[in-house]
Design a protein around this motif. Structure first.
Motif, short mmCIF file in Angstrom:
data_model
loop_
_atom_site.label_atom_id
_atom_site.label_comp_id
_atom_site.label_asym_id
_atom_site.label_seq_id
_atom_site.Cartn_x
_atom_site.Cartn_y
_atom_site.Cartn_z
N GLU A 113 31.79 44.76 47.28
CA GLU A 113 32.02 43.92 46.10
C GLU A 113 31.04 44.26 44.98
O GLU A 113 31.45 44.47 43.83
CB GLU A 113 31.89 42.43 46.48
CG GLU A 113 32.08 41.53 45.28
CD GLU A 113 32.14 40.04 45.62
OE1 GLU A 113 32.02 39.69 46.81
OE2 GLU A 113 32.31 39.23 44.68
N VAL A 114 29.77 44.36 45.32
CA VAL A 114 28.76 44.65 44.28
C VAL A 114 28.98 46.05 43.70
O VAL A 114 28.89 46.25 42.48
CB VAL A 114 27.33 44.48 44.85
CG1 VAL A 114 26.28 44.95 43.84
CG2 VAL A 114 27.08 43.02 45.21
N ARG A 150 31.83 45.74 41.34
CA ARG A 150 31.44 44.98 40.14
C ARG A 150 30.55 45.83 39.22
O ARG A 150 30.69 45.78 38.00
CB ARG A 150 30.69 43.70 40.54
CG ARG A 150 31.60 42.60 41.07
CD ARG A 150 30.81 41.38 41.50
NE ARG A 150 31.71 40.33 41.94
CZ ARG A 150 32.31 39.47 41.13
NH1 ARG A 150 32.08 39.50 39.84
NH2 ARG A 150 33.14 38.54 41.62
N THR A 180 37.14 36.23 40.78
CA THR A 180 36.40 36.33 42.04
C THR A 180 36.82 37.54 42.86
O THR A 180 36.02 38.10 43.61
CB THR A 180 36.63 35.04 42.86
OG1 THR A 180 36.38 33.92 42.01
CG2 THR A 180 35.72 34.95 44.06
N PHE A 181 38.08 37.94 42.72
CA PHE A 181 38.59 38.96 43.64
C PHE A 181 39.15 40.21 42.96
O PHE A 181 39.89 40.95 43.59
CB PHE A 181 39.66 38.36 44.56
CG PHE A 181 39.09 37.43 45.60
CD1 PHE A 181 38.32 37.93 46.64
CD2 PHE A 181 39.31 36.05 45.53
CE1 PHE A 181 37.79 37.08 47.60
CE2 PHE A 181 38.78 35.21 46.49
CZ PHE A 181 38.02 35.71 47.52
N TRP A 224 37.59 42.91 42.32
CA TRP A 224 37.06 44.03 43.10
C TRP A 224 37.89 44.29 44.35
O TRP A 224 38.00 45.42 44.81
CB TRP A 224 35.60 43.73 43.51
CG TRP A 224 35.49 42.51 44.40
CD1 TRP A 224 35.43 41.21 44.01
CD2 TRP A 224 35.46 42.49 45.83
NE1 TRP A 224 35.35 40.37 45.10
CE2 TRP A 224 35.37 41.14 46.23
CE3 TRP A 224 35.50 43.47 46.82
CZ2 TRP A 224 35.31 40.74 47.57
CZ3 TRP A 224 35.45 43.08 48.16
CH2 TRP A 224 35.36 41.72 48.52
N GLU A 262 26.85 38.93 36.59
CA GLU A 262 28.26 39.16 36.90
C GLU A 262 28.46 40.35 37.83
O GLU A 262 29.37 40.37 38.65
CB GLU A 262 29.04 39.42 35.59
CG GLU A 262 29.60 38.20 34.92
CD GLU A 262 30.61 37.44 35.77
OE1 GLU A 262 31.63 38.03 36.13
OE2 GLU A 262 30.34 36.26 36.09
N GLN A 263 27.59 41.33 37.65
CA GLN A 263 27.76 42.57 38.42
C GLN A 263 27.14 42.50 39.81
O GLN A 263 27.51 43.29 40.67
CB GLN A 263 27.12 43.74 37.65
CG GLN A 263 27.92 44.14 36.41
CD GLN A 263 27.17 45.16 35.59
OE1 GLN A 263 25.96 45.07 35.41
NE2 GLN A 263 27.90 46.13 35.06
N THR A 264 26.21 41.62 40.03
CA THR A 264 25.49 41.65 41.31
C THR A 264 25.80 40.45 42.20
O THR A 264 25.34 40.41 43.33
CB THR A 264 23.97 41.67 41.07
OG1 THR A 264 23.63 40.59 40.20
CG2 THR A 264 23.55 42.98 40.44
N LYS A 265 26.60 39.51 41.72
CA LYS A 265 26.92 38.39 42.61
C LYS A 265 28.02 38.82 43.58
O LYS A 265 28.80 39.74 43.27
CB LYS A 265 27.34 37.17 41.81
CG LYS A 265 28.63 37.31 41.04
CD LYS A 265 28.91 36.04 40.27
CE LYS A 265 30.27 36.12 39.59
NZ LYS A 265 30.56 34.95 38.79
N ALA A 266 28.09 38.15 44.72
CA ALA A 266 29.10 38.51 45.72
C ALA A 266 29.86 37.25 46.12
O ALA A 266 29.98 36.92 47.30
CB ALA A 266 28.43 39.16 46.92
N THR A 267 30.38 36.54 45.12
CA THR A 267 31.05 35.26 45.40
C THR A 267 32.34 35.46 46.21
O THR A 267 32.69 34.62 47.03
CB THR A 267 31.39 34.52 44.10
OG1 THR A 267 31.89 35.47 43.17
CG2 THR A 267 30.20 33.83 43.51
N GLY A 268 33.05 36.56 45.95
CA GLY A 268 34.27 36.82 46.71
C GLY A 268 33.98 36.95 48.19
O GLY A 268 34.66 36.34 49.03
#
Lengths: 505, 63
Positions: A317-318, A321, A329-330, A332, B27-33
């Motif tokens: 994910e990171v 992003r 949220t998804f 990625w 925004e680029q480093t969060k992993a909410t998904g």
């Protein structure tokens, strides 16, 4: 000595040609073992599917033995030997420490494999994967296991020696990559495993020759130090492959090196204790021993898998992003390369391993619940999700990168290769869930005929059992189709495939 | 550039991360998904574990 290297045009890695050759032979034998194991799986499946009940009792147990040994030992371990060469010599730009020893190790493993296959197909070793004493196989079966184990140990020692050489010759900077670190933990667990193997199979060999007595209780205790730990080599290797495929396919980052490495160390420290969960209903072990090993120590190994289960997708994910996929949220996840068989195998492997294999495994590892699940089809339902849906699928995904990078051939039937992970995963998911459910009705594992025909007693299972066994059969056949496609693609690519540009045929 | 017979990760590899990206933005480093997926996993775990204890209690009645 002059060392012959080539430079990979895709990764820029310097590859020792000895490592190249050793990876190739190990991967080829692994695929042959997968073919034998897969064909025997169809035989076992069509016999357990009670409406078909294809083979007689003798051939059912023979095929079950062949299936277990080929899938759990030969396919997986030959593939892992190839991974050890990749994670040491290739990833570290190093030479192989002792190529001749690598060939000796491979030769011993192959000799052991041939000896065991011969004994099993000849009907002289119908003792199943566990070969529990006092079931007695031909002495050559145990000798084959010893040859195989010594060969594997030789390769593992070679792996450590290559790490030392790479460090001494400064072929890399800083710490070893995470994939190499994970492979090192797999190698350490392999040493533990093979130590247990020697401790149990050398006396069993002597027992089979009539030279000494064997205690069945001690056999079970020590054997599971081999039987379970060998599967934990798979887990450590599989997680390493997850990190590798994440980096190859989407440029996944490692969100925290220390946490990931600590999780690998947890495997080394606690996984041998988890072997105890196989003996949870064994009357020879006391409750304190069972509770300590399974309710406390085992959970620290489970914790490691849960950490990796978070860090691998979080790294994906990171990574996505950081490359601009920040919408919602998804995004990625939606925009991931789902047509890349390496990526789809990775994600499906994580899902099946975690949701089906992990949850059921931890639940069955609880002593009280184990009493209702033990020796039912719930257990193979669980481990087919971990070893087949998890490990084998991850290895299949890696193969689609190994073919161009190591064999330097294009992947044959590429549109089919894109579908293969989905076919295999869907089949294995249906199979594992149906098998787990049918076990809930008390249907025993490792049993040729659950109608108990011609037996002095009668036991009727719920009517749903027939339906679920049918669903299990269909799922198994779909998975076998996926496995067959994988073998077709692999064999065709390697032996008849188109060379990559710049390579001669 | 996609090529038949070679996985996308090799023909069209992930773009290298710019060296000046530093720690990245929030925004680029969060992993909410991933966090949401983890909670789905946790819920599945709780349900399966509970069902098994329920099944055990039905089989082994106390009192």
């Amino acid at each position: 000595m002059n060392w012959d290297f080539r430079t990979c045009p895709y990764t820029g890695l310097k590859v020792d040609k000895n490592a190249d050759a050793l990876m190739k032979v190990n991967a080829v034998v692994a695929t042959v073992a997968l073919l034998i194991g897969g064909l025997s799986a169809i035989g076992v499946l069509l016999t357990r599917w009670q409406a078909i009940h294809l083979f007689d009792a003798a051939w059912f147990y023979r095929l079950l033995t062949i299936h277990g040994m080929n899938m759990l030992i030969f396919f997986i371990l030959f593939f892992e030997m190839a991974i050890l060469y990749f994670a040491s010599a290739v990833l570290l730009n190093s030479r192989v420490a002792a190529p001749k020893a690598g060939w000796v190790g491979f030769g011993l493993m192959l000799l052991g494999t041939i000896l065991i296959e011969w004994m099993m197909f000849a009907g002289r070793a119908d003792v199943l994967f566990t070969s529990y004493v006092p079931l007695r196989a031909d002495p050559n079966f145990y000798l084959g296991v010893i040859f195989f184990a010594v060969g594997a140990l030789t390769v593992v020692i070679q792996f450590f020696a290559t790490l030392v050489i790479a460090k001494r010759e400064k072929t890399y900077e800083g710490s070893v990559p995470l994939v190499t670190f994970g492979a090192a933990t797999a190698a350490i667990i392999a040493v533990i495993t093979l130590g247990h193997g020697a401790a149990v199979y050398i006396p069993t060999y002597l027992w089979s020759l009539g030279l000494m007595e064997m205690d069945a209780q001690i056999y079970r205790l020590v054997w599971w130090g081999l039987g379970h730990s060998s599967q934990q080599i798979n887990v450590a290797a599989m997680v390493s492959v997850w990190y590798l495929l994440g980096a190859f396919t989407v440029g996944a980052v490692v969100i925290n090196e220390k946490i990931s490495r600590t999780a690998f160390v947890l495997y080394v420290l606690f996984i041998s204790m988890a072997s105890a969960h196989h003996l949870l209903v064994d009357p020879g072990m006391g409750p304190a021993w069972k509770v300590w090993n399974t309710s406390y120590a085992m959970y620290l190994a489970v914790l490691a898998s849960m950490i990796h289960g978070f860090t691998v997708p979080a790294g994906i994910e990171v990574g996505q992003r950081l490359r601009g996929m920040t919408k919602g949220t998804f995004e990625w996840f939606r925009r991931a390369p789902w047509g890349d068989p390496g990526f789809s195998s990775l994600i499906l492997s994580i899902i099946i391993f975690g949701f089906l294999g992990g949850i059921t495994g931890v639940t069955f590892g609880t002593e009280q619940i184990n009493i209702i699940a033990h020796n039912t089809l719930r257990i193979p339902g669980h481990f087919h999700a971990t070893v087949v849906g998890g490990t084998a699928l991850a290895f299949m995904g890696l193969t689609y990168y190994v073919i161009p990078l190591v064999f330097r051939k294009k992947v044959a039937f590429f549109p089919l290769a894109k579908m293969q992970p989905y076919i295999f995963a869907i089949g294995m998911t249906i199979f594992s869930i149906a098998m787990t459910f049918v076990g809930t009705f008390g249907v025993p594992r490792r049993h040729w005929d659950i109608t108990f025909a011609n037996s002095p007693f009668d036991l009727q299972f719920a009517p749903a059992v027939d339906l679920l066994l049918g669903v299990m059969g269909i799922g198994g056949l779909i998975a076998a189709l996926g496995g067959g496609i994988y073998i077709l693609i692999t064999v065709w690519s390697v032996f008849l495939g188109t060379p990559m540009e710049g390579e001669s045929a | 550039m996609p090529a038949d017979g070679i996985p996308k990760g090799l023909t069209d590899p992930p773009a290298p991360l710019p060296p000046d990206i530093g720690e990245g933005t929030e925004e680029q480093t969060k992993a909410t998904g991933t966090l949401i997926l983890v909670f789905v996993f946790l819920a599945a775990f709780v349900v399966y574990y509970f069902v098994n204890w329920k099944l055990l209690s039905a089989l082994w009645r106390i009192g």
